[in-house]
Design an enzyme around this catalytic site. Structure first.
Site, PDB file in Angstrom:
ATOM      1  N   ARG B 296       0.822  -1.213   0.000  1.00  0.00           N
ATOM      2  CA  ARG B 296       0.000   0.000   0.000  1.00  0.00           C
ATOM      3  C   ARG B 296       0.855   1.262   0.000  1.00  0.00           C
ATOM      4  O   ARG B 296       0.536   2.240  -0.679  1.00  0.00           O
ATOM      5  CB  ARG B 296      -0.954  -0.022   1.200  1.00  0.00           C
ATOM      6  CG  ARG B 296      -2.084  -0.988   0.972  1.00  0.00           C
ATOM      7  CD  ARG B 296      -3.006  -1.198   2.149  1.00  0.00           C
ATOM      8  NE  ARG B 296      -4.103  -2.075   1.722  1.00  0.00           N
ATOM      9  CZ  ARG B 296      -5.113  -2.459   2.498  1.00  0.00           C
ATOM     10  NH1 ARG B 296      -5.165  -2.061   3.745  1.00  0.00           N
ATOM     11  NH2 ARG B 296      -6.064  -3.236   2.019  1.00  0.00           N
ATOM     12  N   TYR B 440      -6.351  -0.787  -6.853  1.00  0.00           N
ATOM     13  CA  TYR B 440      -5.785  -2.055  -6.350  1.00  0.00           C
ATOM     14  C   TYR B 440      -5.130  -1.935  -4.967  1.00  0.00           C
ATOM     15  O   TYR B 440      -5.007  -0.851  -4.441  1.00  0.00           O
ATOM     16  CB  TYR B 440      -4.911  -2.756  -7.378  1.00  0.00           C
ATOM     17  CG  TYR B 440      -3.670  -2.092  -7.940  1.00  0.00           C
ATOM     18  CD1 TYR B 440      -3.046  -1.015  -7.361  1.00  0.00           C
ATOM     19  CD2 TYR B 440      -3.099  -2.625  -9.101  1.00  0.00           C
ATOM     20  CE1 TYR B 440      -1.894  -0.486  -7.913  1.00  0.00           C
ATOM     21  CE2 TYR B 440      -1.952  -2.103  -9.668  1.00  0.00           C
ATOM     22  CZ  TYR B 440      -1.356  -1.036  -9.064  1.00  0.00           C
ATOM     23  OH  TYR B 440      -0.226  -0.520  -9.611  1.00  0.00           O
ATOM     24  N   GLU B 441      -4.797  -3.056  -4.417  1.00  0.00           N
ATOM     25  CA  GLU B 441      -4.330  -3.153  -3.010  1.00  0.00           C
ATOM     26  C   GLU B 441      -5.370  -2.617  -2.035  1.00  0.00           C
ATOM     27  O   GLU B 441      -5.012  -2.060  -0.990  1.00  0.00           O
ATOM     28  CB  GLU B 441      -3.004  -2.417  -2.818  1.00  0.00           C
ATOM     29  CG  GLU B 441      -1.865  -2.889  -3.682  1.00  0.00           C
ATOM     30  CD  GLU B 441      -1.527  -4.351  -3.501  1.00  0.00           C
ATOM     31  OE1 GLU B 441      -1.919  -4.927  -2.472  1.00  0.00           O
ATOM     32  OE2 GLU B 441      -0.889  -4.930  -4.399  1.00  0.00           O
ATOM     33  N   GLY B 442      -6.646  -2.817  -2.344  1.00  0.00           N
ATOM     34  CA  GLY B 442      -7.724  -2.229  -1.543  1.00  0.00           C
ATOM     35  C   GLY B 442      -8.102  -0.899  -2.137  1.00  0.00           C
ATOM     36  O   GLY B 442      -7.271   0.018  -2.177  1.00  0.00           O
ATOM     37  N   GLN B 447      -9.476   1.770   1.923  1.00  0.00           N
ATOM     38  CA  GLN B 447      -8.442   2.427   2.735  1.00  0.00           C
ATOM     39  C   GLN B 447      -9.082   3.354   3.757  1.00  0.00           C
ATOM     40  O   GLN B 447      -8.669   3.400   4.929  1.00  0.00           O
ATOM     41  CB  GLN B 447      -7.491   3.241   1.848  1.00  0.00           C
ATOM     42  CG  GLN B 447      -6.811   2.476   0.729  1.00  0.00           C
ATOM     43  CD  GLN B 447      -5.941   1.351   1.219  1.00  0.00           C
ATOM     44  OE1 GLN B 447      -5.284   1.473   2.257  1.00  0.00           O
ATOM     45  NE2 GLN B 447      -5.941   0.242   0.509  1.00  0.00           N
TER      46      GLN B 447
END
Lengths: 600, 600
Positions: B296, B440-442, B447
């Site tokens: 992240r 992406y990555e959440g 977040q």
């Protein structure tokens, strides 16, 4: 897989309760817009775009246009047949004047249909959209002979039209134009030069393309005051209307661009092409602005149109896709997960999109009514007010509409998570397509300068005063009604921000024009938020009245009231920070030398 | 045609005056980061990415990756040779532990290099970026045997790594994973299932790819608590390190997506592939979060990296392109038009980009220092504070960084006008590439929920209190200094908004979790604006001190002071409206039934 349903119910609501179309039907120019006809346009027009144009939207993006070695351009598979159907069904003629074969519908009705067409297929809609610009310019400034020669077949859609302004060295600054027009013995002109970014410049949809071209005549001054407008048909037209020789204009290449792939964006080469002066020599800029102003409202509508389709697809996805659980406890415990719709942040994005698209629909249609009233009203005061309002708000509708369109498209893509980034799902295309609308027909920064640098000062500030007074008056009325009092109070704060920013500009920008430039974009956005607030105030008021009267579409009316509340609570508060940004002034913007911008 | 110069001067300034790297060199883990070595990394690393990776950025986007019928994937022309050079020059090993062949540079230095690599070629940078995630997970939770077997060649870059989380039915909600792991007699596991959106899942850059895969073991509960992590090499590795048989994992297809075309986004099919458990059974989520938190921060850096390149190109274009005249009178009357740079609104966009990119650089590097301190500091209090701050701000760096990255890329495209929309100019690629980082990555919404729903409440609110106290303390110190007093005053107002919003959340979100969801995104943005304000306060303070001391780079220092002022006047005011939005609450978001969202 993507879906689109024309929002007919909402358009009806806006035409009836925001635009008040019925109140204008007694004026001659509105006569064609009977409730039955308008309803048929919405329903049948909506059906046409959904069934014929929307299925070509994704395939058209994927295939794009193709230029062949001979300079001809083919549109994506299916476009030619769809265009033929569009013409044969008479959709091209909707808003045009009966003198040239048009149906004579008011602009506001044509605009409602135009929104649907953009939503279904923005790249397709641009072909007739550009033709409309050419019709507007020829109608306003063409000779009787030119009108007779070109307008009937432009109106029918048999021929297409284009606008040729931009050149490699010259975008916003039209004074830099190099394309030359040399007078010929027969009264025509020989046009030579290169134009770029010409939307619909060459294609296979029509037998002929009528180019409207800005060029400079011999001895013309080296500024925008030296520009003349010419009509340059791709195929020359004999006096009897038959097709003559191929003109010396050709497509040199088509651009590879971010989006609107199915519309051909051409480099056009004029090699002594035969053209005719439209209007007076060196008065081309004024004629061009007739096209530009109409085009700018159409581009604002593109922001709305693309946002609407993106929104509908995000709503559908949020209902189907299951991921996680509601924070307040599982809503569908029998399933492994709840639909995305239970998540507040998903709803935040969808509510913002709903508030913006429905608000923009109201604003675009209300703006289109002002165009009608400016031209058609039999009342002098009404004509002047309409002209003031639409003159002031044209840059706002263009720039705020397209900024919000891009924002909504981006947020709706976000609702899809990773799937939003994959071409197959269709969402990323809306973002790519929406992006151009912030740039063309004058970038949104240029729109903001038009608002702050020209429109605010026009007629001694009469238009902005008229707008501020209109909003204040409706706030006053709405505060007395319990159903709208809270939104009216919030809009009053926003109006105070707009008034404060306007006064600040008047006090500061006259002595330092960079203050106008520095304030322009936030000021336009502030104006747009207030204008949308006015629309939501009207919609909330109407919804409350109808609900109290027991109208049967209670769920729809409740949604209007909730969305109006959302707009006031969650979107309007931005006005305060915009005012503070404006009051921050220009000093920090102008202080650095260009080489100080790089920190390498 | 596009240009990129690593902003070495600014990185040095941040490392010295915001991060204070020199003050940490006495701690063992920082020993490798002598000023000379750091400088060599910045200069030589910058040269490498500018000369080798940047020239492949546009061509890589155009060509994309190709999957062949046998399931193999080739990267765009030049990528393989560039990757070999990347490995041979040792850049892959920069931040890794010497135990496995790494250079042992602190994370903050590796991050500085990583920014340059992203700026030069984001799609390329993702290949080693994913490898780093695999290294992090194996380092944290792998067995000694796994570490010995995989880490040396992952560290050297000889092998690549991936993260396999997502499945068609399962993105954020990892409890929905269906991929199964069956125990085998030899202690290995047979992995079966389909993973999607696997970045760098298959390619031709490395001899082997080490997949880290989330799967469920027999009898595991049907939630995220039942997930285990496995290491599944593409080519099995014998105990002596030699290559064994091809494993039963293959790339089923690659996605056609909006951007990052040069990175292969794969559907990965596991057909009884041989894998080994990493860490404990059903503790996979924790292991995955080791990768995720590092990833992240890396994604936040992508927002900065792409924005920086877009910004540099827009600055260059604004200096070259001539259009119109300054509102205050022609600046270069000998030319036909002034450069774009004279226009206040062009400067507004460039100054916003400058304030955001330089601010984000400081924030990303300061965040990277907290990662180092959390791991390396010999002081307990310092370790805990660093852990608190980076835990709290990881979602902020990811989401605020990428939101701002997309905004800057879009605005810098806008500076180019119509040319920004044309692929040839390179600007539209930055927008398309930057877009994925918000997803992406959440997603950035996830977040924000991590920040509001988890991080705020952690350790009884200690991290947020530590952050608020840090900002307040630096404001207090800065108010005493005339050079920073005004910005400190503005940051104090912003901090008051953040404190107010935090209190509002504490009062409202505990009883109604939807209030947290409704507030999450504006609250994260508010936190990001305050964090960037802190960075600008530090930079302004340092610039004022150095300028007063007569440092010779006066133009650079003046630019810092002006940009800090701009940040306070034009970007910080947004905090007020964010607070009002949060206080608007969740009611209007949650009121409507899904079917009421459609107005068709």
């Amino acid at each position: 897989m993507p879906t689109y349903t024309p929002p007919v119910r909402d358009t009806r609501f806006v035409l009836e309760h925001v635009v008040g179309l019925a109140q204008h039907l007694n004026q001659p120019g509105f006569a064609a817009a009977t409730p039955e006809v308008v309803d048929a346009v919405l329903v049948e027009g909506g059906r046409f775009v959904a069934e014929v144009l929307f299925p070509l939207n994704q395939s058209g993006d994927r295939e794009g246009c193709t230029r062949h070695p001979d300079g001809s351009v083919t549109t994506p598979a299916g476009f030619k047949a769809a265009y033929r159907q569009f013409v044969e069904s008479g959709w091209a003629t909707l808003g045009n004047h009966p003198d040239y074969g048009g149906q004579g519908m008011p602009h506001v009705v044509a605009t409602a249909f135009q929104e649907y067409m953009i939503s279904a297929n923005m790249a397709f809609a641009m072909y007739p959209g550009l033709t409309h610009g050419a019709i507007a310019a020829l109608t306003a400034t063409g000779s009787a002979e030119q009108k007779a020669l070109y307008l009937p077949r432009l109106v029918s859609g048999e021929w297409g039209g284009t606008m040729n302004l931009t050149e490699p060295q010259c975008g916003t600054d039209l004074g830099l134009i190099r394309t030359r027009a040399e007078p010929q013995a027969d009264g025509s002109w020989a046009i030579t030069g290169t134009k770029i970014f010409i939307s619909s410049g060459e294609h296979d949809l029509t037998d002929n393309i009528i180019h409207l071209v800005l060029a400079k005549t011999p001895g013309a001054p080296d500024s925008s005051k030296g520009i003349s407008l010419f009509v340059v048909p791709k195929v020359l037209v004999n006096a009897d209307g038959s097709r003559g020789a191929r003109n010396a204009v050709s497509c040199g290449s088509i651009e590879h661009k971010m989006g609107i792939h199915a519309n051909s964006t051409c480099v056009m080469n004029y090699d002594g092409a035969t053209g005719w002066l439209v209007g007076e020599e060196m008065k081309g800029l004024g004629a061009m602005f007739v096209m530009m102003n109409a085009a700018r409202l159409g581009v604002g509508l593109q922001g709305l149109g693309v946002a609407e389709t993106a929104y509908q697809n995000a709503v559908a996805y949020a209902r189907e896709r299951r991921q996680g659980r509601a924070l307040t406890g599982a809503k569908e415990p029998a399933e492994k997960a709840d639909p995305l719709f239970v998540h507040a942040d998903i709803r935040r994005m969808l509510m913002e999109a709903k508030a913006l698209t429905e608000g923009l629909r109201a604003l675009c249609l209300w703006g289109a009514l002002q165009v009608d009233l400016e031209q058609l009203s039999v009342d002098d005061g009404e004509r002047q007010l309409a002209a003031d309002l639409i003159g002031l708000l044209t840059p706002v509708i263009k720039a705020f509409g397209t900024d919000m369109g891009y924002r909504v498209a981006t947020d709706m893509q976000q609702v899809f998570g990773g799937h939003g980034y994959i071409a197959e799902w269709g969402m990323e295309q809306y973002v790519r397509d929406a992006r151009i609308a912030m740039i063309y027909e004058g970038t949104n920064g240029v729109q903001a300068m038009d608002l702050v640098g020209r429109k605010l000062a026009q007629h001694g500030g009469r238009p902005i005063q008229a707008f501020l007074a209109l909003v204040a008056a409706e706030i006053g009325a709405a505060k007395a009604d319990a159903a709208t009092a809270e939104l009216a109070g919030r809009l009053e704060r926003a109006l105070d921000d707009l008034q404060g920013a306007t006064l600040w500009l008047m006090a500061n920008a006259v002595t330092d024009p960079d203050q106008a430039g520095a304030a322009a974009v936030p000021y336009l956005r502030l104006t747009g938020l207030v204008a949308l607030g006015l629309m939501w105030l009207r919609m909330a008021g109407a919804a409350a009245r109808l609900a109290a009267a027991g109208e049967d579409d209670a769920a729809f009316l409740e949604a209007k009231l909730v969305t109006a509340r959302f707009y006031g609570e969650r979107l309007l508060p931005e006005t305060g920070s915009l005012r503070r940004q404006i009051e921050g002034g220009a000093a920090a913007l102008m202080a650095l030398a260009p080489e100080q911008f790089l920190a390498a």
